[in-house]
Design a protein around this motif. Structure first.
Motif, short mmCIF file in Angstrom:
data_model
loop_
_atom_site.label_atom_id
_atom_site.label_comp_id
_atom_site.label_asym_id
_atom_site.label_seq_id
_atom_site.Cartn_x
_atom_site.Cartn_y
_atom_site.Cartn_z
N ALA A 164 -53.66 53.27 -41.56
CA ALA A 164 -52.56 53.59 -42.33
C ALA A 164 -51.19 53.95 -41.81
O ALA A 164 -50.21 53.76 -42.53
CB ALA A 164 -53.04 54.54 -43.43
N LEU A 165 -51.14 54.36 -40.47
CA LEU A 165 -50.07 54.87 -40.03
C LEU A 165 -49.38 54.02 -38.86
O LEU A 165 -48.68 54.59 -37.97
CB LEU A 165 -50.37 56.17 -39.55
N ARG A 166 -49.92 52.80 -38.47
CA ARG A 166 -49.51 52.13 -37.28
C ARG A 166 -48.39 51.80 -37.50
O ARG A 166 -47.60 51.64 -36.40
CB ARG A 166 -50.88 50.83 -37.33
N ASP A 167 -47.80 51.47 -38.47
CA ASP A 167 -46.36 51.04 -38.52
C ASP A 167 -45.36 51.97 -38.90
O ASP A 167 -44.37 51.92 -39.24
CB ASP A 167 -46.30 49.97 -39.34
N ALA A 168 -45.79 53.31 -38.90
CA ALA A 168 -45.12 54.55 -39.26
C ALA A 168 -44.94 55.19 -38.00
O ALA A 168 -45.61 55.22 -37.02
CB ALA A 168 -45.74 55.10 -40.27
N SER A 169 -43.81 56.02 -38.23
CA SER A 169 -43.47 56.82 -36.82
C SER A 169 -44.12 58.19 -37.26
O SER A 169 -43.81 59.07 -38.35
CB SER A 169 -42.00 57.00 -36.47
N LEU A 170 -44.93 58.86 -36.35
CA LEU A 170 -45.39 60.08 -36.52
C LEU A 170 -44.83 61.07 -35.40
O LEU A 170 -45.05 60.75 -34.16
CB LEU A 170 -47.05 60.21 -36.33
N ASN A 171 -44.08 62.13 -36.03
CA ASN A 171 -43.35 62.76 -35.02
C ASN A 171 -43.94 64.20 -35.16
O ASN A 171 -44.54 64.84 -36.28
CB ASN A 171 -41.92 63.10 -35.26
N LEU A 172 -43.99 65.04 -33.92
CA LEU A 172 -44.37 66.51 -34.01
C LEU A 172 -43.09 67.31 -34.50
O LEU A 172 -42.01 66.99 -34.37
CB LEU A 172 -44.95 66.72 -32.47
N PRO A 173 -43.84 68.44 -35.04
CA PRO A 173 -42.65 69.38 -35.32
C PRO A 173 -41.87 69.94 -33.78
O PRO A 173 -42.43 69.72 -32.75
CB PRO A 173 -43.44 70.49 -35.84
N PRO A 174 -40.65 70.33 -34.02
CA PRO A 174 -40.23 70.97 -32.74
C PRO A 174 -41.08 72.00 -32.20
O PRO A 174 -41.56 72.73 -32.41
CB PRO A 174 -38.73 71.53 -33.25
N ALA A 175 -41.04 71.64 -30.42
CA ALA A 175 -41.62 72.45 -29.79
C ALA A 175 -41.07 73.80 -29.63
O ALA A 175 -39.90 74.00 -29.36
CB ALA A 175 -42.14 71.98 -28.60
N ARG A 176 -41.81 74.83 -29.67
CA ARG A 176 -41.52 76.25 -29.05
C ARG A 176 -40.64 76.14 -27.62
O ARG A 176 -41.34 75.74 -26.58
CB ARG A 176 -42.21 77.30 -29.25
N PRO A 177 -39.27 76.61 -27.60
CA PRO A 177 -38.95 76.41 -25.84
C PRO A 177 -39.59 77.49 -25.17
O PRO A 177 -39.90 78.53 -25.56
CB PRO A 177 -37.34 76.79 -26.21
N VAL A 178 -39.69 77.14 -23.79
CA VAL A 178 -40.31 77.72 -22.95
C VAL A 178 -39.22 78.71 -22.29
O VAL A 178 -38.29 78.23 -21.41
CB VAL A 178 -41.08 76.96 -21.85
N ARG A 179 -39.17 79.95 -22.55
CA ARG A 179 -38.01 80.77 -22.01
C ARG A 179 -38.21 81.59 -20.83
O ARG A 179 -39.30 81.78 -20.38
CB ARG A 179 -37.52 81.87 -23.19
N THR A 180 -37.11 81.67 -20.06
CA THR A 180 -37.14 82.52 -18.77
C THR A 180 -36.20 83.36 -18.61
O THR A 180 -35.12 83.32 -19.27
CB THR A 180 -37.21 81.53 -17.65
N HIS A 181 -36.29 84.36 -17.68
CA HIS A 181 -35.18 85.26 -17.47
C HIS A 181 -34.19 84.75 -16.67
O HIS A 181 -34.49 83.99 -15.66
CB HIS A 181 -35.80 86.86 -16.74
N PRO A 182 -32.87 85.16 -16.98
CA PRO A 182 -31.77 84.28 -16.22
C PRO A 182 -31.93 84.61 -14.83
O PRO A 182 -31.45 84.13 -13.84
CB PRO A 182 -30.51 84.72 -16.83
N ALA A 183 -32.57 85.90 -14.32
CA ALA A 183 -32.84 86.22 -12.79
C ALA A 183 -33.62 85.25 -12.09
O ALA A 183 -33.35 85.33 -10.93
CB ALA A 183 -33.19 87.68 -12.75
N ILE A 184 -34.52 84.56 -12.75
CA ILE A 184 -35.34 83.77 -11.97
C ILE A 184 -34.43 82.81 -11.52
O ILE A 184 -34.65 82.29 -10.00
CB ILE A 184 -36.53 83.13 -12.84
#
Length: 578
Positions: free
Chosen positions: A306-326
Motif C-alpha cells: 500500500a505504501l511502496r509508491d508513497a513517501s513515508l517520512n519520520l517526524p523531526p528528530a529531537r536535536p542532540v544538544r551539547t554545552h558550548p564549553a565542549i
C-alpha cells in the motif's frame, strides 16, 4: 505529473552513465596509470633483466597493450563477461581465485562487524525505548565519529600489545576475528544507534502510541511497532553504513594483516598489479551496489504494497544538544597542540634522539628518525585540515550546481554512495600515483551527495514560496530571481552544512594518508604519521598516540560542533509562548 515522470528517467540515465564510466575507468587502468605496465611486468618476472626496447615491446604484445586503449577495454570487457579476470602481472596466477579467497575473508569480517554493530545499536536504543527520550544520541554520535583505522590502531596497541589479550595480526582462528570486528563494527553500531535513537522519541510522541498504551497494549508490542515505524525511512542510511563497512575493511585489514579483498586491492595498487587491482575493485564495487539494492528491497518490504509508491517520512528528530564549553575545549586543545608544534622544525633529524620519550625538549617524544613529534603534529594540520577545507569548498560548489538538477544528481549520488573514499582513492592512486592531490580528488568525488540533496530540497522549497510568485508577477527576470533570491536562500544553509562536514572530510583524507594513498613522506600529515608509527608502536607508543589523539579530538569536535549547531537552530525555531 510530466515533470515527476522525467526525474526518475534522468536519474536512471545518469546512474547508468556513471556506472559505465566507473567500469571503463577500471578497465582502462593499464592506460590511465602513469607508469609503463610493460616495465612493471618485466620487473615482476625478472628483476635482473635489462629493460631493453625489444623486451618491453615483447611484453606489450603479450599483454595486448600495443592494440590501443579501446581494444584493451573491449578485450577486458569480453573476458569479464566470460568470468575471466585475467592473470596477475606479479605472481602469474589467475586473478579470480585470489579475488574469491579475499572476498570470502572480507565477507566473514564484515558479517562479524555487522553483528557487533547491531548489538551495539540495540544497547544504545534500549534506554530510549524505556525512557522515551534520546539519551543515547550523544554517545552514539561520538562512537560513530571515530574512524575505523584509528580505532583499529588503538585496539591493537591496548588489547594486543600492552595487555596481550588477543592476537594482533593474521587470520588463523576465531580469536583473530575479534579485534578487527570490534574496530569495524563499533563506529557502524554507533551510527545505526544514533539514527534510530534520534528518530524514536518523536515517533513515541505520536498520537497512536498514546492510544495503544491507553488500550492496555504491552510495552513490548508498542516498542516493536515504533521500531517498524522508524525503520523504513532509515533503511537507505543502513545501506550506506554497510557500504562504509566495505571501505573501512580496507584499513582494518591493513592494520591487522587480514588477507581480505580490501588489503588485496591496496597491495595490488601499490605494486601496480593492475589485473589483480581490477578484479578486487570490481568485487568491492559489486558489494556496494548489492548492498544498496538490498536496502531498497528491504525498505519496500517493510512499507508493504500500500505504501511502496508513497513517501513515508519520520517526524523531526529531537536535536542532540551539547554545552558550548565542549566544542570550545576540544578546539582549544587542538589549537594549543598545533600552535606549539608550529614553533618547531618538523624535518630536523636527530639520530641520537631516535624514539626518545617525552621530555622538556620533546614534549611528545620523537619518531624513528629523531624528529620532534609535536612539531610534525603541528605542521601536519595544514595538509590535513587545510586540504579538507579545499575539498569542502569544491563539494559545496558542486552541490549548489547539482541542487538545480535533482534528477541528474540523484542518479550520480547512487553511484557515489556505493563507492567509499578508500576505493576511489585506490583507483586514483593507481591512475595518477599516491599524493595529496589524488586523495583530495578521491574524497571530493564522493563527498557531495548529502550537500546536493540538501541544496535540492532548499531549491524546491524556495521556488514554491509565495514571494517568488510575487516577483514573477511584477515581471522580475529569471536571472534576477536566481541571483537575488534563490541562491542567497540556498547557499547560506548549505555552506553551514558543508562546514559541519569539514572534520569528517579531514578524517577521510587522514585515512587515505594512513593507507599510503595520500600525502607521502616526509610530509607531516596526521594519517601518514599514524601509519609511520605502526612499525615501532611497541617501543614508542607515544609517536602513535599523538596523531591518534589529535584525530580523536577532531572527531569529537565534529560531533560536539554539529550538536551545538543543531541545538542553536532548534532554540531559534522554537516559538515563544506569550
Amino acid at each position: 505529473m510530466p515533470r515527476a515522470r522525467r526525474l526518475p528517467t534522468a536519474a536512471g540515465v545518469t546512474r547508468t552513465l556513471c556506472l559505465v564510466s566507473v567500469l571503463a575507468a577500471v578497465g582502462l587502468l593499464p592506460w590511465l596509470s602513469g607508469k609503463d605496465p610493460a616495465l612493471t611486468v618485466l620487473r615482476a618476472r625478472s628483476a635482473e633483466q635489462e629493460p631493453t626496447r625489444e623486451a618491453l615491446d615483447a611484453i606489450r604484445r603479450d599483454l595486448g597493450l600495443d592494440a590501443g586503449p579501446l581494444s584493451l577495454l573491449g578485450s577486458w570487457a569480453d573476458d569479464l563477461l566470460h568470468g575471466d579476470l585475467g592473470t596477475s602481472w606479479v605472481s602469474g596466477t589467475d586473478v579470480l581465485p585470489s579475488v574469491v579467497a579475499g572476498l570470502q575473508v572480507s565477507l566473514a569480517l564484515m558479517g562479524a562487524a555487522f553483528g557487533v554493530a547491531v548489538l551495539l545499536a540495540c544497547a544504545l536504543v534500549a534506554p530510549v525505548l524505556v525512557r522515551a527520550r534520546a539519551s543515547a544520541g550523544a554517545w552514539a554520535a561520538m562512537l560513530a565519529a571515530v574512524p575505523e583505522f584509528l580505532l583499529a590502531t588503538v585496539a591493537l596497541l591496548v588489547c594486543g600489545v600492552w595487555l596481550g589479550w588477543l592476537p594482533t595480526s593474521g587470520w588463523q582462528g576465531p580469536e583473530y576475528l575479534v579485534l578487527p570486528a570490534l574496530a569495524l563494527g563499533i563506529p557502524a553500531g554507533g551510527l545505526l544507534g544514533r539514527l534510530v535513537a534520534d528518530a524514536l522519541p518523536a515517533v513515541l510522541d505520536e498520537r497512536w502510541v498514546e492510544l495503544w498504551r491507553g488500550a492496555g497494549v504491552s510495552r513490548t508490542r508498542v516498542s516493536a511497532a515504533a521500531l517498524r515505524r522508524v525503520l523504513p525511512p532509515l533503511v537507505p542510511q543502513f545501506g550506506m553504513v554497510a557500504v562504509g563497512l566495505t571501505g573501512g575493511a580496507v584499513a582494518v585489514e591493513t592494520v591487522f594483516a587480514v588477507p581480505g579483498i580490501g588489503r588485496t586491492a591496496l597491495g595490488a595498487a601499490k605494486s601496480q598489479d593492475l589485473p589483480l587491482l581490477q578484479g578486487a575493485v570490481l568485487a568491492l564495487l559489486l558489494l556496494g551496489l548489492l548492498t544498496g539494492a538490498a536496502a531498497a528491497f528491504t525498505r519496500r518490504r517493510l512499507l508493504g504494497p500500500a505504501l511502496r509508491d508513497a513517501s513515508l517520512n519520520l517526524p523531526p528528530a529531537r536535536p542532540v544538544r551539547t554545552h558550548p564549553a565542549i566544542p570550545l575545549t576540544l578546539f582549544t586543545a587542538l589549537a594549543v597542540a598545533i600552535g606549539g608544534g608550529l614553533l618547531r622544525d618538523p624535518y630536523a633529524v636527530h639520530t641520537a634522539d631516535r624514539l626518545a620519550a617525552s621530555s622538556w625538549s620533546h614534549p611528545l617524544g620523537t619518531d624513528a628518525l629523531g624528529r620532534d613529534v609535536l612539531a610534525r603534529l603541528g605542521h601536519g594540520a595544514a595538509p590535513t585540515v587545510g586540504t579538507a577545507a579545499v575539498v569542502c569548498l569544491l563539494s559545496l560548489l558542486l552541490a549548489l550546481a547539482l541542487g538545480f538538477l535533482p534528477g541528474v544528481a540523484a542518479g550520480a549520488a547512487d553511484i557515489a554512495n556505493a563507492l567509499p573514499p578508500v576505493i576511489v582513492g585506490i583507483l586514483v592512486a593507481a591512475a595518477a600515483g599516491p599524493g595529496t592531490g589524488g586523495a583530495a580528488l578521491a574524497v571530493a568525488l564522493i563527498s557531495w551527495p548529502p550537500l546536493a540533496a540538501h541544496a535540492a530540497a532548499l531549491v524546491q522549497e524556495v521556488r514554491a514560496s509565495a514571494f517568488l510568485t510575487a516577483q514573477r508577477a511584477i515581471g522580475a527576470s529569471p536571472l534576477w530571481i536566481l541571483t537575488r533570491h534563490v541562491l542567497p536562500s540556498v547557499a547560506a544553509p548549505v555552506a553551514r552544512h558543508a562546514l559541519l562536514r569539514l572534520p569528517g572530510i579531514a578524517l577521510a583524507l587522514a585515512s587515505l594518508g594512513f593507507l599510503g594513498l595520500g600525502a607521502q613522506p616526509p610530509a607531516p600529515e596526521w594519517g601518514l604519521l599514524l601509519d609511520e608509527s605502526r612499525a615501532y608502536v611497541e617501543r614508542a607508543p607515544w609517536a602513535a598516540l599523538a596523531p591518534a589523539v589529535a584525530l580523536a579530538l577532531l572527531a569529537g569536535l565534529a560531533v560536539s560542533g554539529a550538536a551545538y549547531a543543531q541545538g542553536r537552530k532548534a532554540v531559534k525555531e522554537t516559538p515563544v509562548e506569550a
